[in-house]
Design a protein around this motif. Sequence first.
Motif, PDB file in Angstrom:
ATOM      1  N   GLU A  57       0.831  -1.205   0.000  1.00  0.00           N
ATOM      2  CA  GLU A  57       0.000   0.000   0.000  1.00  0.00           C
ATOM      3  C   GLU A  57       0.864   1.254   0.000  1.00  0.00           C
ATOM      4  O   GLU A  57       0.581   2.218  -0.704  1.00  0.00           O
ATOM      5  CB  GLU A  57      -0.922  -0.005   1.223  1.00  0.00           C
ATOM      6  CG  GLU A  57      -2.063  -1.004   1.133  1.00  0.00           C
ATOM      7  CD  GLU A  57      -2.956  -0.717  -0.063  1.00  0.00           C
ATOM      8  OE1 GLU A  57      -3.317   0.443  -0.272  1.00  0.00           O
ATOM      9  OE2 GLU A  57      -3.263  -1.666  -0.805  1.00  0.00           O
ATOM     10  N   LEU A  61       1.023   4.200  -2.855  1.00  0.00           N
ATOM     11  CA  LEU A  61       0.827   5.613  -2.585  1.00  0.00           C
ATOM     12  C   LEU A  61       2.011   6.441  -3.088  1.00  0.00           C
ATOM     13  O   LEU A  61       1.839   7.512  -3.663  1.00  0.00           O
ATOM     14  CB  LEU A  61       0.625   5.832  -1.084  1.00  0.00           C
ATOM     15  CG  LEU A  61      -0.674   5.281  -0.483  1.00  0.00           C
ATOM     16  CD1 LEU A  61      -0.683   5.470   1.029  1.00  0.00           C
ATOM     17  CD2 LEU A  61      -1.892   5.945  -1.115  1.00  0.00           C
ATOM     18  N   ASP A  72      -6.126   9.076  -4.411  1.00  0.00           N
ATOM     19  CA  ASP A  72      -6.362   7.754  -3.841  1.00  0.00           C
ATOM     20  C   ASP A  72      -6.266   7.817  -2.319  1.00  0.00           C
ATOM     21  O   ASP A  72      -7.101   7.256  -1.591  1.00  0.00           O
ATOM     22  CB  ASP A  72      -5.344   6.746  -4.374  1.00  0.00           C
ATOM     23  CG  ASP A  72      -5.641   6.337  -5.812  1.00  0.00           C
ATOM     24  OD1 ASP A  72      -6.760   6.638  -6.292  1.00  0.00           O
ATOM     25  OD2 ASP A  72      -4.759   5.731  -6.448  1.00  0.00           O
ATOM     26  N   LEU A  73      -5.235   8.505  -1.838  1.00  0.00           N
ATOM     27  CA  LEU A  73      -5.068   8.651  -0.393  1.00  0.00           C
ATOM     28  C   LEU A  73      -6.189   9.488   0.199  1.00  0.00           C
ATOM     29  O   LEU A  73      -6.703   9.185   1.283  1.00  0.00           O
ATOM     30  CB  LEU A  73      -3.710   9.290  -0.088  1.00  0.00           C
ATOM     31  CG  LEU A  73      -3.412   9.548   1.392  1.00  0.00           C
ATOM     32  CD1 LEU A  73      -3.421   8.242   2.178  1.00  0.00           C
ATOM     33  CD2 LEU A  73      -2.077  10.260   1.553  1.00  0.00           C
ATOM     34  N   ARG A  75      -9.249   9.815  -0.887  1.00  0.00           N
ATOM     35  CA  ARG A  75     -10.463   9.000  -0.842  1.00  0.00           C
ATOM     36  C   ARG A  75     -10.408   7.994   0.299  1.00  0.00           C
ATOM     37  O   ARG A  75     -11.361   7.850   1.070  1.00  0.00           O
ATOM     38  CB  ARG A  75     -10.635   8.270  -2.183  1.00  0.00           C
ATOM     39  CG  ARG A  75     -11.794   7.301  -2.231  1.00  0.00           C
ATOM     40  CD  ARG A  75     -11.829   6.574  -3.573  1.00  0.00           C
ATOM     41  NE  ARG A  75     -12.818   5.518  -3.574  1.00  0.00           N
ATOM     42  CZ  ARG A  75     -12.614   4.296  -3.074  1.00  0.00           C
ATOM     43  NH1 ARG A  75     -11.444   4.001  -2.537  1.00  0.00           N
ATOM     44  NH2 ARG A  75     -13.575   3.386  -3.105  1.00  0.00           N
ATOM     45  N   GLN A  76      -9.264   7.292   0.428  1.00  0.00           N
ATOM     46  CA  GLN A  76      -9.132   6.297   1.489  1.00  0.00           C
ATOM     47  C   GLN A  76      -9.236   6.937   2.865  1.00  0.00           C
ATOM     48  O   GLN A  76      -9.884   6.402   3.772  1.00  0.00           O
ATOM     49  CB  GLN A  76      -7.800   5.563   1.347  1.00  0.00           C
ATOM     50  CG  GLN A  76      -7.707   4.673   0.115  1.00  0.00           C
ATOM     51  CD  GLN A  76      -6.316   4.095  -0.079  1.00  0.00           C
ATOM     52  OE1 GLN A  76      -5.508   4.096   0.845  1.00  0.00           O
ATOM     53  NE2 GLN A  76      -6.033   3.605  -1.275  1.00  0.00           N
ATOM     54  N   GLY A  77      -8.591   8.099   3.018  1.00  0.00           N
ATOM     55  CA  GLY A  77      -8.633   8.771   4.317  1.00  0.00           C
ATOM     56  C   GLY A  77     -10.036   9.217   4.686  1.00  0.00           C
ATOM     57  O   GLY A  77     -10.468   9.066   5.828  1.00  0.00           O
ATOM     58  N   ILE A  79     -12.961   8.022   3.558  1.00  0.00           N
ATOM     59  CA  ILE A  79     -13.851   6.883   3.789  1.00  0.00           C
ATOM     60  C   ILE A  79     -13.499   6.181   5.100  1.00  0.00           C
ATOM     61  O   ILE A  79     -14.392   5.731   5.837  1.00  0.00           O
ATOM     62  CB  ILE A  79     -13.790   5.913   2.598  1.00  0.00           C
ATOM     63  CG1 ILE A  79     -14.404   6.576   1.359  1.00  0.00           C
ATOM     64  CG2 ILE A  79     -14.519   4.615   2.913  1.00  0.00           C
ATOM     65  CD1 ILE A  79     -14.326   5.740   0.103  1.00  0.00           C
ATOM     66  N   SER A  80     -12.212   6.108   5.418  1.00  0.00           N
ATOM     67  CA  SER A  80     -11.812   5.478   6.680  1.00  0.00           C
ATOM     68  C   SER A  80     -12.380   6.231   7.872  1.00  0.00           C
ATOM     69  O   SER A  80     -12.816   5.622   8.860  1.00  0.00           O
ATOM     70  CB  SER A  80     -10.277   5.432   6.786  1.00  0.00           C
ATOM     71  OG  SER A  80      -9.738   4.597   5.780  1.00  0.00           O
ATOM     72  N   ALA A  83     -16.013   5.175   8.327  1.00  0.00           N
ATOM     73  CA  ALA A  83     -16.316   3.745   8.312  1.00  0.00           C
ATOM     74  C   ALA A  83     -17.326   3.340   9.376  1.00  0.00           C
ATOM     75  O   ALA A  83     -18.205   2.509   9.131  1.00  0.00           O
ATOM     76  CB  ALA A  83     -15.025   2.945   8.477  1.00  0.00           C
ATOM     77  N   GLU A 131     -17.151   9.700  -2.860  1.00  0.00           N
ATOM     78  CA  GLU A 131     -16.723   9.100  -4.124  1.00  0.00           C
ATOM     79  C   GLU A 131     -17.240   9.859  -5.334  1.00  0.00           C
ATOM     80  O   GLU A 131     -16.526  10.015  -6.330  1.00  0.00           O
ATOM     81  CB  GLU A 131     -17.195   7.646  -4.166  1.00  0.00           C
ATOM     82  CG  GLU A 131     -16.507   6.751  -3.140  1.00  0.00           C
ATOM     83  CD  GLU A 131     -17.012   5.324  -3.191  1.00  0.00           C
ATOM     84  OE1 GLU A 131     -18.200   5.130  -3.535  1.00  0.00           O
ATOM     85  OE2 GLU A 131     -16.225   4.402  -2.885  1.00  0.00           O
ATOM     86  N   GLY A 184      -8.215  14.556   2.445  1.00  0.00           N
ATOM     87  CA  GLY A 184      -9.002  13.439   2.942  1.00  0.00           C
ATOM     88  C   GLY A 184      -9.628  13.740   4.291  1.00  0.00           C
ATOM     89  O   GLY A 184     -10.805  13.419   4.533  1.00  0.00           O
TER      90      GLY A 184
END
Length: 471
Positions: A57, A61, A72-73, A75-77, A79-80, A83, A131, A184
């Motif tokens: 991962e 990145l 990408d980071l 979005r991941q941050g 959504i995390s 969660a 998203e 993020g």
Amino acid sequence: MSDVPFGFGLPDRDPERRDQPGQDPFGFGALFGFGGPGGAGAGTPEELLGKMPLFAELQKLMNWSGGPVNWDLARQGAISSLATGTQPTSEAERAAVAEALRLADLWLDQATDLPSGVERTLAWSRVEWVEQTLPAWSALIDPLAEKVVAAMTGALPQEAMAMAGPLAGIMGRVGGLMFGAQVGQAFGRLAGEVLTGTEVGLPLAPAGAGVLVPQNVAEFAGGLDRPADEVRLFLALREAASLRLFAHVPWLRQQLHDAVHAYARGITIDREAIERGLQDAMGSMGGGFDPSNPEAVQELLGSGLLEPEETPEQQMALRRLETLLALVEGWVDAVVADAAGERLPGHGALAETMRRRRASGGPAEQTFATLVGLQLRPRRLRDAATVWGAMAQRYGTAERDRLWSHPDLLPTSEDLDEPLDFVARQGVDDELRRLTADDAAQTDTGSGTGTGTGTGTGGADGPADGDDTPR
């Protein structure tokens, strides 16, 4: 200075200790090419990194090459952070949103001549909001981030770049990671609060999509002394009104983006100030600034040396952006007030709640303050709403909406200082235009009449004066 990458130590070169159980159990020496158990036969560092989920991962990145912000980071941050607090939308919620937006459009038909901008209705979860809005955010934020990274890199003295050595080559990627992490975090907070697709002042959803976020709407309504259906309809009115404006004023979206990009173009960093700061830093550190020392780098970054300075051109761009956003919000306030009228008993209380939400730093203010440096002043919004309300009352909705036909017709920031004076001038301008048009018409008519009379007179006099004169 150590040649070992930060965070990793050299392998133990004593074969007796190296081969003992518990020594280098994960093979980090081999992983970074230092030999040891597993040695070179275990594969290249890239292959080994790919087999370890965490490092795979990290490698993904760091290999981001999609622009100045690692989306990408981001979005991941975002959504995390959502969660444990997000809920999917139900069929009942989607039906309620569709009905609210349909009714809102019917009411708005009587409040503005601009036709509907809602082509489809959507009920998004918080994760779907993140998203689905990323493409719009990317177009808005990338130019800012690109200029900041370029300004920071270009402003560093050559001595500092030389000392940084190989680290200088990954500054862009590190900048992308930093921006991605920051964005993020902002998106995660924003997704937990935003109520509609246009609440931040820009249409973030795909064109023609009317959007409500039912989970956030329910939480927002829970703190109010009004029925949930009424709150949903009020928010649907605001969303549908915003979409009418952005759908039928083709230049508006581009003007807003241009204002942000004009701000980005002016981003500069004072190189002389950085050089002075580095000299001071070297003096305070005993004559040496070591870029491989994380504490030294953190101290430099925290000193404010690398923060961009706001130029007069940027201040003008921010004023322009602030004014445009205030005019959009003010028009929406005025049109929704006309549409709701006596139909929505709680409109006054709900409108006041939204004004307080903005004044205390709602999603729009927080987002622009974080990403652009702009804080929307509630006074501007009230003044803009005063302009639109007075225009409709004095000249009608058609004349009010006519101001959106060209950017030059809109009130400026100075006009919002005295909104009623701007409205009064519109009547004077209209009268001048009518007088000018009347004068032009009379001139044309007089010119045509003189020509016709002369021709007629000549024609009548000709035979009387000279019937025997050959022609």
